[in-house]
Scaffold this motif. Structure first.
Motif, mmCIF file in Angstrom:
data_model
loop_
_atom_site.group_PDB
_atom_site.id
_atom_site.type_symbol
_atom_site.label_atom_id
_atom_site.label_comp_id
_atom_site.label_asym_id
_atom_site.label_seq_id
_atom_site.Cartn_x
_atom_site.Cartn_y
_atom_site.Cartn_z
ATOM 1 N N VAL A 1 0.669 -1.324 -0.029
ATOM 2 C CA VAL A 1 0.029 0.065 0.026
ATOM 3 C C VAL A 1 0.834 0.958 0.040
ATOM 4 O O VAL A 1 1.914 1.232 0.429
ATOM 5 C CB VAL A 1 -1.003 -0.009 1.168
ATOM 6 C CG1 VAL A 1 -1.966 -1.201 1.105
ATOM 7 C CG2 VAL A 1 -0.174 -0.070 2.550
ATOM 8 N N LYS A 2 0.271 2.298 -0.525
ATOM 9 C CA LYS A 2 1.017 3.721 -0.382
ATOM 10 C C LYS A 2 0.575 4.462 0.896
ATOM 11 O O LYS A 2 -0.709 4.451 1.413
ATOM 12 C CB LYS A 2 0.718 4.524 -1.530
ATOM 13 C CG LYS A 2 1.565 4.119 -2.740
ATOM 14 C CD LYS A 2 1.569 4.920 -3.883
ATOM 15 C CE LYS A 2 2.368 4.491 -5.045
ATOM 16 N NZ LYS A 2 3.784 4.382 -4.792
ATOM 17 N N VAL A 3 1.371 4.925 1.679
ATOM 18 C CA VAL A 3 1.054 5.298 2.968
ATOM 19 C C VAL A 3 1.826 6.710 3.245
ATOM 20 O O VAL A 3 2.923 6.727 2.956
ATOM 21 C CB VAL A 3 1.666 4.447 4.103
ATOM 22 C CG1 VAL A 3 1.405 5.052 5.612
ATOM 23 C CG2 VAL A 3 0.961 3.069 4.213
ATOM 24 N N ARG A 4 0.971 7.617 3.647
ATOM 25 C CA ARG A 4 1.468 9.044 3.907
ATOM 26 C C ARG A 4 2.021 8.926 5.510
ATOM 27 O O ARG A 4 1.209 8.749 6.301
ATOM 28 C CB ARG A 4 0.788 9.939 3.722
ATOM 29 C CG ARG A 4 1.157 11.787 4.064
ATOM 30 C CD ARG A 4 0.292 12.692 3.689
ATOM 31 N NE ARG A 4 0.144 12.668 2.239
ATOM 32 C CZ ARG A 4 0.775 13.662 1.576
ATOM 33 N NH1 ARG A 4 1.816 14.083 1.827
ATOM 34 N NH2 ARG A 4 0.874 13.578 0.048
ATOM 35 N N VAL A 5 3.411 9.321 5.651
ATOM 36 C CA VAL A 5 3.845 9.361 7.320
ATOM 37 C C VAL A 5 3.355 10.690 7.740
ATOM 38 O O VAL A 5 3.394 11.474 7.351
ATOM 39 C CB VAL A 5 5.252 9.225 7.105
ATOM 40 C CG1 VAL A 5 5.770 9.226 8.740
ATOM 41 C CG2 VAL A 5 5.809 8.018 6.521
ATOM 42 N N THR A 6 2.575 10.267 8.928
ATOM 43 C CA THR A 6 2.141 11.576 9.747
ATOM 44 C C THR A 6 2.675 11.665 10.952
ATOM 45 O O THR A 6 2.557 13.061 11.615
ATOM 46 C CB THR A 6 0.490 11.287 10.088
ATOM 47 O OG1 THR A 6 0.497 10.023 10.653
ATOM 48 C CG2 THR A 6 -0.210 11.256 8.501
ATOM 49 N N ALA A 7 3.452 10.861 11.463
ATOM 50 C CA ALA A 7 4.342 10.991 12.926
ATOM 51 C C ALA A 7 5.160 10.262 13.013
ATOM 52 O O ALA A 7 5.184 9.037 12.218
ATOM 53 C CB ALA A 7 3.007 10.970 13.840
ATOM 54 N N SER A 8 6.211 10.179 13.943
ATOM 55 C CA SER A 8 7.101 9.210 14.253
ATOM 56 C C SER A 8 7.156 9.150 15.585
ATOM 57 O O SER A 8 6.817 9.904 16.566
ATOM 58 C CB SER A 8 8.633 9.881 13.805
ATOM 59 O OG SER A 8 9.038 11.097 14.351
#
Length: 447
Positions: free
Chosen positions: A425-432
């Motif tokens: 899947v394509k995922v947008r990273v929103t936090a670490s």
């Protein structure tokens, strides 16, 4: 009725492949397997002895299973792997509950050994460490089915002064290319999406068979297998990375931009005492070339701290090197004094508390680097492989191309959509969160 077998696999992923081969041979002969020692009739322990901690884990596991044998809870106990190869006489003498011992080159004897154990016959099997690696076995993949390891060679010719592997695994022996392609095709047909190439050293693949490095050719052939999505390289010795390998990584979309480079140290004096083939300047050049030619490459390395003769100045030089190189992933091992290795007899053995102090300093520095790198991923869109669902939450565990299973971090994906293990899947990273990332599916993301 066939007996139920509990199989305990310890140590590295290369050892795991041996375990999967033995499981495959046993499955072909109708044996059943269990994870519950209360259900098991026999136990096989595939051991490791690379460093002292691994040795202790293997010994403790054998002793635990020996107690089951002594109490009558199990009928037979078989020991295989590196510890079995290295300490065969000690195991025979000190743990009489062990019914059979198989050396590292004798795993193809597992079915006969199990059958004889069931008949009450005790036996041990050892073969020449010059034997070609076993091939053609339909393995029982134990990694979940969506990824698998492909062991492309056995043994090692490097003879680093701290390492026992050549004595328990033999010299470097490559698996023929056609056999590897055949095995990879079988794994892909069974649902494997990510293939992880392993050996004591992957970069020398083919030199013994073909007179030249054949890893680039192998990679090109593996990339032709349509069902494979990712191909990952581990254990690439830096001095053997050349322009052909870099071009293969650049050209083939399926090859993850990820390399595992075990460099061990950065002080030239320590590198020489270790028997390594590179110096600090060469390491810096190789790392610089990789980052220039493959800008998004993720570099993992491993270090040994507290090697005999390591001074405070050597340690500070290593800290400075780690600080400047900013490896994406890094592991550190306090030096383990292994008998029958040249390093074990060297003067200047380091006190354990000093090793631990230096280990902590290196890990603290790398933690800062890794946490900052994770923060810098926020806002990016990445491809990720689903590893599984978090129970009772609308979230999944995933890995990016920067994350090898078992050693690196995770990407946690928040979504109410039904996903399957092995999906990409394509995922947008929103936090670490320290080493790990958090994100949302790109087509569900809203500001």
């Amino acid at each position: 009725m066939k007996k139920k077998i509990l199989f305990v696999s310890l140590g590295c992923d290369k050892n795991l492949v041996d375990s999967e081969m033995m499981l495959g041979m046993l499955a072909e002969h109708g044996y059943e397997f269990t994870d519950d020692e209360q259900e098991a009739d026999l136990v096989v322990v595939n051991t490791c002895c690379f460093i002292n901690d691994a040795k202790e884990e293997s010994i403790n596991t054998i002793l635990e299973m020996a107690e089951l044998k002594k109490s009558g809870a199990i009928e037979g106990l078989i020991v295989t792997g590196c510890l079995a190869q290295r300490y065969r006489e000690e195991i025979q003498t000190e743990i009489p509950e062990v019914d059979a011992i198989l050396g590292t080159a004798a795993i193809d004897e597992i079915v006969r050994t199990i059958e004889n154990t069931c008949r009450g016959v005790k036996e041990n099997h050892y073969k020449s460490l010059e034997e070609r690696p076993l091939t053609g076995v339909d393995r029982v993949v134990t990694t979940g089915g969506h990824y698998a390891y492909l062991k492309i060679a056995e043994g090692c010719d490097k003879h680093c002064t701290y390492c026992i592997i050549p004595k328990v695994r033999g010299n470097y022996r490559s698996v023929p290319l056609e056999r590897l392609v055949e095995e990879a095709e079988k794994l892909a047909a069974r649902g494997v999406k990510e293939l992880i190439l392993v050996a004591q050293e992957t970069t020398l693949y083919g030199t013994d068979l073909y007179g030249d490095k054949a890893l680039p050719e192998l990679l090109h052939r593996l990339c032709m297998i349509s069902d494979l999505h990712w191909i990952r390289l581990l254990y690439c010795y830096p001095e053997e990375i050349d322009a052909r390998l870099i071009r293969a990584i650049q050209q083939e979309e399926k090859i993850c931009h990820y390399l595992d480079l075990p460099i061990q140290h950065a002080s030239n004096g320590i590198l020489k005492r270790m028997g390594r083939r590179t110096d600090k300047e060469q390491l810096e050049n190789i790392i610089g070339t990789l980052r220039r030619e493959i800008p998004d490459i993720c570099l993992r390395t491993t270090l040994i701290t507290g090697f005999p003769g390591e001074t405070q100045e050597d340690h500070e030089e290593l800290l400075d090197f780690v600080d400047r190189m900013e490896f994406d992933r890094l592991g550190v091992f306090p030096y383990s004094q292994e008998e029958d290795t040249p390093a074990a007899l060297m003067e200047g053995q380091i006190a354990e508390e000093v090793k631990q102090e230096r280990y902590a300093q290196l890990m603290e520095l790398q933690q800062e680097i890794a946490f900052e790198a994770a923060e810098n991923m926020v806002g990016r869109v990445v491809d990720a492989m689903i590893e599984g669902r978090i129970t009772e939450e609308n979230a999944y565990v995933a890995r990016t191309y920067k994350d090898a299973p078992g050693v690196d971090g995770f990407l946690f994906v928040n979504t109410g959509r039904e996903l399957m293990t092995g999906d990409f899947v394509k995922v947008r990273v929103t936090a670490s969160n320290e080493y790990d990332l958090i994100g949302e599916l790109e087509d569900e993301f809203t500001e």
